[in-house]
Design an enzyme around this catalytic site. Structure first.
Site, mmCIF file in Angstrom:
data_model
loop_
_atom_site.group_PDB
_atom_site.id
_atom_site.type_symbol
_atom_site.label_atom_id
_atom_site.label_comp_id
_atom_site.label_asym_id
_atom_site.label_seq_id
_atom_site.Cartn_x
_atom_site.Cartn_y
_atom_site.Cartn_z
ATOM 1 N N GLY A 1 0.827 -1.203 0.000
ATOM 2 C CA GLY A 1 0.000 0.000 0.000
ATOM 3 C C GLY A 1 0.859 1.249 0.000
ATOM 4 N N THR A 2 2.150 1.077 0.250
ATOM 5 C CA THR A 2 3.089 2.208 0.243
ATOM 6 C C THR A 2 3.050 2.882 -1.122
ATOM 7 O OG1 THR A 2 4.475 0.898 1.703
ATOM 8 C CG2 THR A 2 5.501 2.846 0.684
ATOM 9 N N HIS B 1 -4.080 15.891 1.507
ATOM 10 C CA HIS B 1 -3.701 14.894 2.508
ATOM 11 C C HIS B 1 -3.185 15.562 3.776
ATOM 12 C CE1 HIS B 1 -3.832 12.137 -0.946
ATOM 13 N NE2 HIS B 1 -3.908 11.161 -0.068
ATOM 14 N N HIS B 2 -3.088 14.754 4.855
ATOM 15 C CA HIS B 2 -2.505 15.199 6.121
ATOM 16 C C HIS B 2 -1.066 15.684 5.885
ATOM 17 C CE1 HIS B 2 -0.107 11.466 6.427
ATOM 18 N NE2 HIS B 2 -1.160 10.908 5.818
ATOM 19 N N ALA C 1 -1.612 -1.429 -4.598
ATOM 20 C CA ALA C 1 -2.724 -0.501 -4.854
ATOM 21 C C ALA C 1 -2.381 0.861 -4.274
ATOM 22 C CB ALA C 1 -4.024 -1.013 -4.253
ATOM 23 N N PRO C 2 -2.413 1.910 -5.112
ATOM 24 C CA PRO C 2 -2.175 3.249 -4.578
ATOM 25 C C PRO C 2 -3.315 3.697 -3.660
ATOM 26 C CG PRO C 2 -2.753 3.362 -6.926
ATOM 27 C CD PRO C 2 -2.616 1.909 -6.567
ATOM 28 N N ASN C 3 -4.477 3.025 -3.797
ATOM 29 C CA ASN C 3 -5.607 3.371 -2.930
ATOM 30 C C ASN C 3 -6.490 2.143 -2.742
ATOM 31 O OD1 ASN C 3 -7.896 4.590 -1.672
ATOM 32 N ND2 ASN C 3 -7.139 6.553 -2.427
ATOM 33 N N LYS D 1 2.288 13.385 5.288
ATOM 34 C CA LYS D 1 2.473 12.500 4.132
ATOM 35 C C LYS D 1 3.790 12.848 3.450
ATOM 36 C CE LYS D 1 0.269 10.985 -0.183
ATOM 37 N NZ LYS D 1 0.447 9.553 0.039
HETATM 38 N N1 LIG Z 1 -2.667 2.415 -0.637
HETATM 39 C C1 LIG Z 1 -3.456 3.071 0.214
HETATM 40 O O1 LIG Z 1 -4.686 2.917 0.199
HETATM 41 C C2 LIG Z 1 -2.829 3.989 1.232
HETATM 42 C C3 LIG Z 1 -3.613 4.645 2.188
HETATM 43 C C4 LIG Z 1 -2.968 5.441 3.136
HETATM 44 C C5 LIG Z 1 -1.591 5.565 3.129
HETATM 45 N N2 LIG Z 1 -0.869 4.924 2.151
HETATM 46 C C6 LIG Z 1 0.611 4.946 2.126
HETATM 47 O O2 LIG Z 1 1.077 4.064 3.135
HETATM 48 C C7 LIG Z 1 2.382 4.475 3.551
HETATM 49 C C8 LIG Z 1 2.428 4.562 5.082
HETATM 50 O O3 LIG Z 1 1.596 5.622 5.528
HETATM 51 P P1 LIG Z 1 1.423 5.946 7.066
HETATM 52 O O4 LIG Z 1 0.585 7.161 7.147
HETATM 53 O O5 LIG Z 1 1.008 4.710 7.811
HETATM 54 O O6 LIG Z 1 2.945 6.301 7.455
HETATM 55 P P2 LIG Z 1 3.622 6.255 8.901
HETATM 56 O O7 LIG Z 1 4.808 7.135 8.807
HETATM 57 O O8 LIG Z 1 2.614 6.484 9.964
HETATM 58 O O9 LIG Z 1 4.114 4.726 9.041
HETATM 59 C C9 LIG Z 1 5.196 4.170 8.348
HETATM 60 C C10 LIG Z 1 5.865 3.148 9.278
HETATM 61 O O10 LIG Z 1 6.836 2.399 8.545
HETATM 62 C C11 LIG Z 1 7.898 2.127 9.425
HETATM 63 N N3 LIG Z 1 9.082 1.717 8.663
HETATM 64 C C12 LIG Z 1 10.051 2.481 8.099
HETATM 65 N N4 LIG Z 1 10.981 1.707 7.509
HETATM 66 C C13 LIG Z 1 10.595 0.415 7.698
HETATM 67 C C14 LIG Z 1 11.154 -0.838 7.324
HETATM 68 N N5 LIG Z 1 12.306 -0.936 6.627
HETATM 69 N N6 LIG Z 1 10.493 -1.973 7.680
HETATM 70 C C15 LIG Z 1 9.349 -1.913 8.387
HETATM 71 N N7 LIG Z 1 8.768 -0.743 8.763
HETATM 72 C C16 LIG Z 1 9.392 0.403 8.419
HETATM 73 C C17 LIG Z 1 8.067 3.429 10.209
HETATM 74 O O11 LIG Z 1 8.812 3.223 11.419
HETATM 75 C C18 LIG Z 1 6.609 3.804 10.467
HETATM 76 O O12 LIG Z 1 6.135 3.252 11.695
HETATM 77 C C19 LIG Z 1 2.663 5.801 2.830
HETATM 78 O O13 LIG Z 1 3.441 5.533 1.675
HETATM 79 C C20 LIG Z 1 1.273 6.279 2.421
HETATM 80 O O14 LIG Z 1 1.279 7.098 1.267
HETATM 81 C C21 LIG Z 1 -1.466 4.147 1.224
#
Ligand SMILES: NC(=O)c1ccc[n+]([C@@H]2O[C@H](COP(=O)([O-])OP(=O)(O)OC[C@H]3O[C@@H](n4cnc5c(N)ncnc54)[C@H](O)[C@@H]3O)[C@@H](O)[C@H]2O)c1
Length: 214
Positions: free
Chosen positions: A78-79, A128-129, A98-100, A132
């Site tokens: 999801g990243t 977004h917040h 999936a981007p979303n 991000k």
């Molecule tokens: N696809 C979707 O529907 C969707 C929805 C929301 C957010 N996102 C994406 O999800 C990602 C995370 O968003 P978030 O708001 O939870 O971020 P966040 O910063 O709250 O969480 C990210 C976590 O990843 C951890 N991390 C960093 N490196 C790591 C590694 N090597 N191994 C394991 N964990 C590691 C960090 O310590 C942190 O706890 C972003 O890329 C965001 O854009 C996607």
């Protein structure tokens, strides 16, 4: 037998929500929480997992996915903000991206694509917040890619927001606005659980977009 699921980024905003959703699913078992913030590496959770779910950072998602694939573990990513091409040709197991994961966002993209075939121009505003990391959002980039024509994207980052997108289309004497709002991260969970259930059985890999699983 239940699906064994490990989560990378388990201490993050999305990761915590995914862990709770997996724990609440009758057909799944949460077997690992990997996150530097928890002192647990991805390598430590792979032996007990059928699927790794990754919600981390653009810089770590590919490395995590490669480690999982090398261990024969399927990956749901999801990243956003990383290059999916870096995972092409890497075998061992399947990758779904999936981007979303929100159904409403998938529908917004579909309607925007349809509308772009009939209206002269369009622009996207994604909101977004303010913590991000990437801009423009993965959802906005994908929407623009799928739509007809050149579609500029504008990014807004403010506290109080979660994930929102407006596609505005213009033509002679009229505009059409298609808007989606995720007001809570639980909006993504039905899509994430669906991907976990289906990632072992994809027609091709890596596969991008929740629309392919609906
Ligand atoms: N696809 C979707 O529907 C969707 C929805 C929301 C957010 N996102 C994406 O999800 C990602 C995370 O968003 P978030 O708001 O939870 O971020 P966040 O910063 O709250 O969480 C990210 C976590 O990843 C951890 N991390 C960093 N490196 C790591 C590694 N090597 N191994 C394991 N964990 C590691 C960090 O310590 C942190 O706890 C972003 O890329 C965001 O854009 C996607």
């Amino acid at each position: 037998m239940s699906l064994r699921v490990a989560v990378a980024g388990a201490a993050g905003r999305m990761g915590q929500t995914v862990c709770a959703a997996v724990e609440g699913a009758d057909d799944m078992e949460l077997t690992g929480r990997a996150d530097p913030a928890l002192g647990v590496a991805v390598a430590d959770v792979l032996a007990d997992a059928d699927v790794l779910v990754d919600f981390t950072t653009p810089g770590t998602a590919v490395e995590n996915a490669r480690a999982a694939l090398a261990a024969g573990v399927h990956v749901v990513i999801g990243t956003t903000g990383f290059d999916v091409d870096e995972l092409r040709g890497v075998g061992g197991a399947n990758v779904f991206v999936a981007p979303n994961f929100a159904i409403g966002a998938v529908l917004m993209m579909r309607f925007a694509v349809e509308a772009s075939r009939h209206m002269a121009k369009a622009e996207i505003i994604e909101l977004h917040h303010d913590t991000k990391i990437d801009a423009p959002s993965g959802t906005a980039k994908r929407t623009a890619e799928l739509m007809d024509g050149d579609v500029p994207v504008h990014s807004v980052r403010l506290p109080g927001l979660v994930a929102h997108q407006e596609v505005i289309l213009g033509d002679v004497g009229q505009t059409l606005t298609i808007r989606h709002d995720s007001t809570d991260r639980t909006s993504f969970m039905p899509g994430v659980l669906l991907a976990i259930r289906k990632v072992g059985d994809l027609p091709s890999s890596p596969l991008v977009g929740l629309e392919h699983l609906l």
